[in-house]
Design a protein around this motif. Structure first.
Motif, PDB file in Angstrom:
ATOM      1  N   GLN A  66       0.852  -1.187   0.000  1.00 59.08           N
ATOM      2  CA  GLN A  66       0.000   0.000   0.000  1.00 59.08           C
ATOM      3  C   GLN A  66       0.890   1.241   0.000  1.00 59.08           C
ATOM      4  O   GLN A  66       1.803   1.347   0.832  1.00 59.08           O
ATOM      5  CB  GLN A  66      -0.909   0.032   1.234  1.00 59.08           C
ATOM      6  CG  GLN A  66      -1.886  -1.133   1.307  1.00 59.08           C
ATOM      7  CD  GLN A  66      -2.870  -1.134   0.146  1.00 59.08           C
ATOM      8  OE1 GLN A  66      -3.476  -0.125  -0.178  1.00 59.08           O
ATOM      9  NE2 GLN A  66      -3.006  -2.294  -0.492  1.00 59.08           N
ATOM     10  N   VAL A  67       0.632   2.173  -0.907  1.00 62.51           N
ATOM     11  CA  VAL A  67       1.427   3.396  -0.991  1.00 62.51           C
ATOM     12  C   VAL A  67       1.154   4.263   0.237  1.00 62.51           C
ATOM     13  O   VAL A  67       0.003   4.564   0.549  1.00 62.51           O
ATOM     14  CB  VAL A  67       1.108   4.179  -2.283  1.00 62.51           C
ATOM     15  CG1 VAL A  67       1.815   5.534  -2.287  1.00 62.51           C
ATOM     16  CG2 VAL A  67       1.517   3.365  -3.509  1.00 62.51           C
ATOM     17  N   ILE A  68       2.237   4.628   0.937  1.00 58.84           N
ATOM     18  CA  ILE A  68       2.117   5.483   2.125  1.00 58.84           C
ATOM     19  C   ILE A  68       2.817   6.824   1.942  1.00 58.84           C
ATOM     20  O   ILE A  68       2.733   7.690   2.801  1.00 58.84           O
ATOM     21  CB  ILE A  68       2.668   4.786   3.389  1.00 58.84           C
ATOM     22  CG1 ILE A  68       4.171   4.505   3.232  1.00 58.84           C
ATOM     23  CG2 ILE A  68       1.877   3.524   3.693  1.00 58.84           C
ATOM     24  CD1 ILE A  68       4.894   4.281   4.536  1.00 58.84           C
ATOM     25  N   GLY A  69       3.512   6.987   0.831  1.00 60.83           N
ATOM     26  CA  GLY A  69       4.221   8.238   0.598  1.00 60.83           C
ATOM     27  C   GLY A  69       4.900   8.227  -0.755  1.00 60.83           C
ATOM     28  O   GLY A  69       4.861   7.232  -1.481  1.00 60.83           O
ATOM     29  N   CYS A  70       5.520   9.369  -1.061  1.00 61.86           N
ATOM     30  CA  CYS A  70       6.176   9.510  -2.351  1.00 61.86           C
ATOM     31  C   CYS A  70       7.211  10.635  -2.262  1.00 61.86           C
ATOM     32  O   CYS A  70       7.173  11.448  -1.336  1.00 61.86           O
ATOM     33  CB  CYS A  70       5.161   9.792  -3.450  1.00 61.86           C
ATOM     34  SG  CYS A  70       3.874  10.985  -3.028  1.00 61.86           S
ATOM     35  N   GLY A  71       8.114  10.643  -3.213  1.00 67.46           N
ATOM     36  CA  GLY A  71       9.136  11.681  -3.256  1.00 67.46           C
ATOM     37  C   GLY A  71      10.136  11.391  -4.352  1.00 67.46           C
ATOM     38  O   GLY A  71      10.342  10.238  -4.723  1.00 67.46           O
TER      39      GLY A  71
END
Length: 159
Positions: A66-71
């Protein structure tokens, strides 16, 4: 729980948008949402392009897929500069080390591509102490730059 970092794909856009919205208005001004959405559209176009560029990359952080963040980051090798781009973790998961892990991963990739690059970023008064602990120094403060009560802190780390 172990976090995984992998390149962004267009199917990650809804989760990245949700993570961004979870950080409004405390860490991002609502007026920034269209800019972030446009950034993701550009990433979708880059993803579809057959030419890959190590000087620009965007990642997602996942827990149990599950995607919890990005950068991400962008490197200008001619200027020996790199810039961090749109880094964030879902607000409910702050202060658990995930943001630090994602950030340090990006620094490591930048250093492998451009060891002599200085790294720039901009953030708010709420987050700049996090980056100071990682060796970044404030180079400029712009009051209310992101919106009322959200000041912009430009920061830099030299190689």
């Amino acid at each position: 729980m172990s976090m995984t970092i992998r390149p962004y794909t267009p199917s990650d856009k809804p989760a990245c948008m949700a993570a961004f919205k979870s950080n409004m208005p405390g860490f991002f001004a609502p007026a920034e949402l269209p800019d972030f959405e446009e950034w993701l559209r550009e990433q979708d176009a880059r993803y579809a392009s057959p030419q890959k560029n190590n000087n620009e990359q965007y990642y997602v952080a996942t827990l149990q897929e599950q995607v919890i963040g990005c950068g991400g980051y962008y490197i200008d090798t001619a200027k020996q500069e790199a810039a961090m781009t749109w880094g964030l973790i879902t607000q409910a998961l702050h202060k658990q080390g995930y943001g630090r892990q994602l950030f340090l991963y990006r620094v490591q990739v930048i250093r492998s591509v451009c060891p002599q690059c200085s790294i720039r970023l901009d953030t708010t008064q709420h987050v700049y102490p996090f980056f100071e602990k990682l060796g970044f120094v404030v180079t400029r403060i712009t009051k209310d730059a992101y919106g009322p009560g959200l000041h912009r802190y430009d920061m830099e780390q030299h190689a």
